[in-house]
Design a protein around this motif. Structure first.
Motif, short mmCIF file in Angstrom:
data_model
loop_
_atom_site.label_atom_id
_atom_site.label_comp_id
_atom_site.label_asym_id
_atom_site.label_seq_id
_atom_site.Cartn_x
_atom_site.Cartn_y
_atom_site.Cartn_z
N GLN A 270 8.33 7.79 -8.76
CA GLN A 270 8.77 6.59 -8.06
C GLN A 270 7.86 5.44 -8.42
O GLN A 270 6.71 5.64 -8.82
N ALA A 271 8.36 4.23 -8.22
CA ALA A 271 7.55 3.04 -8.49
C ALA A 271 6.42 2.95 -7.47
O ALA A 271 6.48 3.53 -6.38
N ILE A 272 5.40 2.20 -7.79
CA ILE A 272 4.25 2.04 -6.90
C ILE A 272 4.69 1.32 -5.63
O ILE A 272 5.37 0.31 -5.67
N ASN A 273 4.28 1.86 -4.50
CA ASN A 273 4.62 1.29 -3.20
C ASN A 273 3.31 1.00 -2.47
O ASN A 273 2.53 1.91 -2.18
N PRO A 274 3.05 -0.28 -2.14
CA PRO A 274 1.78 -0.61 -1.47
C PRO A 274 1.59 0.11 -0.14
O PRO A 274 0.47 0.36 0.28
N ALA A 275 2.66 0.46 0.54
CA ALA A 275 2.56 1.15 1.82
C ALA A 275 2.02 2.55 1.66
O ALA A 275 1.40 3.12 2.57
N ARG A 276 2.24 3.17 0.50
CA ARG A 276 1.79 4.54 0.26
C ARG A 276 0.48 4.61 -0.52
O ARG A 276 -0.01 5.70 -0.79
N THR A 277 -0.08 3.49 -0.85
CA THR A 277 -1.30 3.47 -1.63
C THR A 277 -2.49 3.81 -0.75
O THR A 277 -2.64 3.27 0.37
N GLN A 278 -3.33 4.68 -1.24
CA GLN A 278 -4.52 5.08 -0.49
C GLN A 278 -5.74 4.57 -1.27
O GLN A 278 -5.83 4.76 -2.48
N TYR A 279 -6.65 3.96 -0.55
CA TYR A 279 -7.87 3.42 -1.16
C TYR A 279 -9.04 4.30 -0.79
O TYR A 279 -9.18 4.69 0.37
#
Length: 87
Positions: A74-83
């Protein structure tokens, strides 16, 4: 006199046989050259086809399609990004 005529006849026959052998070898080499040139043209056409196929397979649209469908990416989703933070 007869001996010199016989010697000249033998030399003439050897020259004639040598000429025939040279012509046969020339024909054989020409046929081999034609076959090699035909093979070269066939291999060049195959090379061009493979280059075209490689260009098509390496297009980014095709890569994206395979990534989405076969690999289910899937495309990158900022909501699922973990830092990750370092202390």
């Amino acid at each position: 006199m007869n001996r010199s005529i016989v010697i000249l006849m033998v030399v003439l026959m050897l020259c004639a046989l040598s000429l025939v052998a040279a012509q046969q070898k020339t024909r054989t080499l020409y046929v081999a050259l034609e076959r090699a040139q035909t093979e070269e043209r066939r291999l060049n056409q195959e090379w061009l086809r493979l280059e075209f196929e490689q260009r098509n397979l390496s297009k980014s649209a095709r890569i994206n399609e395979i990534a989405r469908k076969q690999l289910q990416m899937q495309a990158i989703n900022p909501a699922r990004t973990q830092y990750v933070t370092v202390d």
